[in-house]
Design an enzyme around this catalytic site. Structure first.
Site, PDB file in Angstrom:
ATOM      1  N   CYS A 107      86.318  35.277  97.223  1.00 18.91           N
ATOM      2  CA  CYS A 107      85.225  35.302  98.197  1.00 18.91           C
ATOM      3  C   CYS A 107      85.111  33.992  98.974  1.00 18.91           C
ATOM      4  CB  CYS A 107      83.904  35.599  97.497  1.00 18.91           C
ATOM      5  SG  CYS A 107      83.849  37.249  96.775  1.00 18.91           S
TER       6      CYS A 107
ATOM      7  N   ASP B 271      90.269  43.748  67.912  1.00 13.49           N
ATOM      8  CA  ASP B 271      89.834  45.034  67.371  1.00 13.49           C
ATOM      9  C   ASP B 271      90.736  45.366  66.183  1.00 13.49           C
ATOM     10  OD1 ASP B 271      92.212  45.933  68.460  1.00 13.49           O
ATOM     11  OD2 ASP B 271      91.288  47.153  70.008  1.00 13.49           O
ATOM     12  N   SER B 272      90.423  46.449  65.503  1.00 13.44           N
ATOM     13  CA  SER B 272      91.119  46.731  64.244  1.00 13.44           C
ATOM     14  C   SER B 272      92.368  47.582  64.438  1.00 13.44           C
ATOM     15  CB  SER B 272      90.180  47.478  63.308  1.00 13.44           C
ATOM     16  OG  SER B 272      89.945  48.785  63.817  1.00 13.44           O
TER      17      SER B 272
ATOM     18  N   CYS C 206      79.082  35.095  96.436  1.00 13.69           N
ATOM     19  CA  CYS C 206      79.955  34.910  95.269  1.00 13.69           C
ATOM     20  C   CYS C 206      80.799  33.647  95.471  1.00 13.69           C
ATOM     21  CB  CYS C 206      80.862  36.123  95.084  1.00 13.69           C
ATOM     22  SG  CYS C 206      82.038  35.939  93.726  1.00 13.69           S
TER      23      CYS C 206
ATOM     24  N   HIS D 188      87.741  37.987  91.087  1.00 12.20           N
ATOM     25  CA  HIS D 188      86.391  38.290  91.577  1.00 12.20           C
ATOM     26  C   HIS D 188      85.617  39.158  90.584  1.00 12.20           C
ATOM     27  CE1 HIS D 188      83.004  39.572  93.984  1.00 12.20           C
ATOM     28  NE2 HIS D 188      83.259  40.766  93.472  1.00 12.20           N
TER      29      HIS D 188
ATOM     30  N   ASP E 137      82.684  44.366  75.591  1.00 14.46           N
ATOM     31  CA  ASP E 137      84.019  44.153  76.143  1.00 14.46           C
ATOM     32  C   ASP E 137      84.390  45.379  76.948  1.00 14.46           C
ATOM     33  OD1 ASP E 137      84.640  45.844  73.586  1.00 14.46           O
ATOM     34  OD2 ASP E 137      86.452  45.938  74.801  1.00 14.46           O
TER      35      ASP E 137
ATOM     36  N   CYS F 137      83.596  32.858  93.791  1.00 17.43           N
ATOM     37  CA  CYS F 137      84.958  32.979  93.252  1.00 17.43           C
ATOM     38  C   CYS F 137      85.978  32.672  94.350  1.00 17.43           C
ATOM     39  CB  CYS F 137      85.175  34.375  92.680  1.00 17.43           C
ATOM     40  SG  CYS F 137      85.749  35.589  93.882  1.00 17.43           S
TER      41      CYS F 137
HETATM   42 ZN   LIG Z   1      83.945  36.874  94.513  1.00 15.34          ZN
END
Ligand SMILES: [Zn+2]
Length: 376
Positions: free
Chosen positions: A310, A93-94, A305, A336, A267, A307
């Site tokens: 999980c 960003d600036s 999930c 996660h 973002d 990840c």
């Molecule tokens: Zn997860």
């Protein structure tokens, strides 16, 4: 690998778009969610872990990095990619937005902003020219124009004055950025929730000409309804063949609504910040892991999930380490959350490519309305 920055739109479904941004440091699949690495780190995550969640690009903050460790030091050490061990694209960003929200004793003039650091009170100046210099020293792949925006609500006169100053700064940013093949400069549309000012801003930016266009000045207090009302027309004012970036957004339903309205990049600190405060995003909505109802629960956060949090840990364990202030709590919950946000983006990319975005969106909302599954 390409030596130039380019954007290819692969499919549209309604106003939703999917495509690929190509840069010398790799491709960015859109719609894209960019995790925020404020101080040259996505908090609680190793860069390879961030990549494993599916992120193609990170965001770095000019304001934070210019104060500590300074852009000049990062440049001497080989640039931000090497410094933080992330070799893929980085957007910076600036500094404008964060100067307005974080720094003390700001003084705003036509030239730029002078302010005192929130860290040690030292005095600094940011101008369009200095912001371009800092982002060049960092080695940023996507550079943002230096701009200014008021918190909403604000009166029309204040919004117009601010937007026109930002457009003059956009022209100075373009001039200072120069010709840097492989690097992109994005303009930032302003104008609050005023459609005529948004139009004026879009025309001014297109006249200057940028590699991509951001919709700025949203997520500053207008609420989701105000934001969506603006996004109903703002993206349509921008060139079809360039990426459109909505800055600082947002919650999962904000992101879905923005993609539906033609946004390509977003973002937000939400997935990483929430990971450290025990707030977890799942397909069924938000779970607060600190809640006592999780303390005997052997199930994962979300059994669908993939990840590490999980796959390998129970809600009971995640509750325990959060309550015990163990570092692994922030690490697992951030992983996660970032994984969830990236899966959300992948789901939308696939649905847009298949022409089934409306059905995907209906299912997204239906599952969330169903809520988190309570233990019996
Ligand atoms: Zn997860």
């Amino acid at each position: 690998m390409t030596e130039r920055f380019s954007f290819a739109l692969n499919a549209t479904d309604g106003k939703a778009r999917t495509g690929v941004i190509s840069t010398p440091r790799g491709e960015i699949r859109t719609p894209a969610f960019m995790p925020v690495g404020t101080a040259a780190t996505v908090k609680a995550m190793m860069p390879e872990s961030v990549r494993a969640t599916g992120a193609d690009i990170l965001l770095g903050n000019t304001y934070h990095l210019m104060l500590r460790p300074t852009a000049e030091r990062i440049d001497r050490l080989g640039g931000l990619h090497k410094f933080m061990n992330w070799d893929r694209p980085i957007l910076t960003d600036s500094g404008g937005f964060q100067v307005m929200s974080l720094a003390e004793l700001r003084k705003l003039t036509e030239k730029g902003v002078t302010f005192k650091s929130h860290i040690d009170g030292s005095k600094h100046e940011l101008t369009p020219e200095r912001s371009m210099e800092i982002q060049r020293l960092l080695g940023s792949d996507i550079v943002m124009c230096f701009d200014e925006c008021p918190a909403l609500p604000a009166d029309r006169a204040r919004i117009a004055e601010s937007m026109r100053l930002s457009m003059r700064w956009a022209a100075r940013s373009k001039e200072a950025f120069g010709d840097r093949p492989g690097h992109a400069l994005f303009g930032i549309m302003q104008g609050g929730l005023e459609q005529d000012f948004r139009e004026e801003s879009a025309e001014a930016l297109k006249e200057i000409g940028f590699d991509g266009y951001a919709v700025g000045g949203l997520a500053v207090g207008e609420g989701q309804e105000g934001m969506f009302a603006c996004l109903d027309y703002a993206p349509d004012m921008l060139p079809v063949d360039k990426p459109r970036y909505l800055m600082g957004v947002g919650k999962p339903d904000d992101i879905v609504g923005a993609v539906k309205r033609g946004i390509d990049m977003m973002d937000c600190v939400l997935p990483s910040r929430s990971g450290r405060t025990g707030q977890v995003f799942t397909r069924y909505g938000v779970v607060n892991i600190k809640n006592a109802r999780h303390q005997d629960d052997p199930r994962p956060l979300d059994e669908h999930c993939g990840c590490p949090a999980c796959s390998n840990y129970s809600r009971a364990y995640l509750h325990h380490v959060f309550r015990s202030n163990e570092m692994i709590s922030g690490m697992l919950l951030t992983w996660h959350n970032l994984h969830y946000f990236q899966e959300l983006m992948q789901g939308m990319r696939d649905a847009i490519a298949a022409g089934t975005f409306a059905a995907w969106e209906a299912e997204f909302h239906a599952r969330r309305a169903q809520g988190d599954i309570e233990p019996v």
